[in-house]
Design an enzyme around this catalytic site. Structure first.
Site, PDB file in Angstrom:
ATOM      1  N   GLY A  46       7.094  -9.842  17.461  1.00  0.00           N
ATOM      2  CA  GLY A  46       8.352  -9.101  17.394  1.00  0.00           C
ATOM      3  C   GLY A  46       9.451 -10.019  16.899  1.00  0.00           C
ATOM      4  N   ILE A  83       6.964  -4.875  13.840  1.00  0.00           N
ATOM      5  CA  ILE A  83       6.492  -3.515  13.658  1.00  0.00           C
ATOM      6  C   ILE A  83       7.415  -2.667  12.779  1.00  0.00           C
ATOM      7  CG2 ILE A  83       7.624  -2.557  15.712  1.00  0.00           C
ATOM      8  CD1 ILE A  83       5.051  -0.947  16.232  1.00  0.00           C
ATOM      9  N   ASP A  92      11.764  -5.648  23.465  1.00  0.00           N
ATOM     10  CA  ASP A  92      12.328  -4.369  23.862  1.00  0.00           C
ATOM     11  C   ASP A  92      12.077  -4.150  25.352  1.00  0.00           C
ATOM     12  OD1 ASP A  92      12.990  -1.653  24.232  1.00  0.00           O
ATOM     13  OD2 ASP A  92      12.423  -1.172  22.169  1.00  0.00           O
TER      14      ASP A  92
END
Length: 239
Positions: A62, A86, A141
């Site tokens: 990420g 992503i 996240d």
């Protein structure tokens, strides 16, 4: 056209405002990805022109807009680092940024690359057993809603995959500005039999300890907003 007949092209770094994308992405959804069936099927030379028969050893999971990935490339010129992201526009930005840096600084930044993929699903398609030395999860996240906790990048099932691709003594780095997420990650990693947490003295001795907080774009944003930052590092052990 230059006086000698050659074309002159000014190389500029990409601008993030042209690559904006919403911050959250559903990692469980069916995104369209190309990925190798086995790690040995992937041609890393398409990412690193000078890699030869060497291997990627650092993975920034990420990686966002690539700030920390660039820092890794500068601090470890003899190591190959990959960012896995992503979000399509964000990964496009990182790829364009790396290409621009390579053109602006001849011979440098050949050791970093970005792949658009879903690390929660395809990590072991890229890395062989005990290949990685370091894995980074910087400002992941938080997926605040309880129903979405299964989307968090740190959980028991995924930790077994991380243990598989990490060599003995390899390190997992976590940073977040969300206390609840920090406690969640620490609890899950500590309870996994493959990992032990580094003490404060060991964290301070790590050459990356002062780079983890502010090298990434997200970290700089947290600093601007006077937010808290929580760091933890874990070592893979044999028990």
């Amino acid at each position: 056209m230059d006086t000698d007949g050659s074309s002159s092209v000014t190389v500029k770094l990409p601008q993030k405002r042209f690559y904006r994308q919403r911050a959250h992405s559903n990692p469980i959804a069916d995104h369209s990805f190309d990925y190798p069936v086995r790690p040995e099927d992937y041609d890393w030379s398409q990412q690193y022109p000078t890699i030869g028969d060497r291997r990627v050893e650092f993975a920034d999971i990420g990686c966002g807009y690539g700030g920390f990935l660039v820092t890794l490339g500068e601090l470890y010129p003899d190591k190959f680092s990959v960012g896995m992201e992503i979000r399509v526009k964000v990964s496009d930005y990182v790829m364009d940024r790396i290409q621009a840096l390579r053109k602006l600084h001849e011979g440098k930044y050949q050791n970093i690359a970005c792949i658009r993929t879903n690390a929660m699903k395809y990590l072991v398609n890229y890395f062989q057993k005990e290949q990685l030395e370091k894995m980074f999860f910087l400002y992941p996240d938080p997926h605040f809603k309880r129903a979405k906790h299964k989307w968090r990048i740190i959980n028991q099932a995924l930790l077994s995959e991380y243990s598989y691709v990490l060599r003995e003594g390899g390190l997992i780095y976590t940073v977040t500005d969300v206390k609840d997420l920090h406690e969640w990650m620490c609890a899950h990693i500590t309870h996994h039999p493959a990992f032990e947490r580094l003490n404060d003295a060991e964290v301070q001795q790590d050459v990356l300890s002062d780079k983890l907080l502010d090298s990434s774009e997200e970290g700089k944003k947290v600093t601007r907003n006077n937010g808290d930052k929580f760091v933890a590092i874990f070592r893979k052990v044999t028990k």
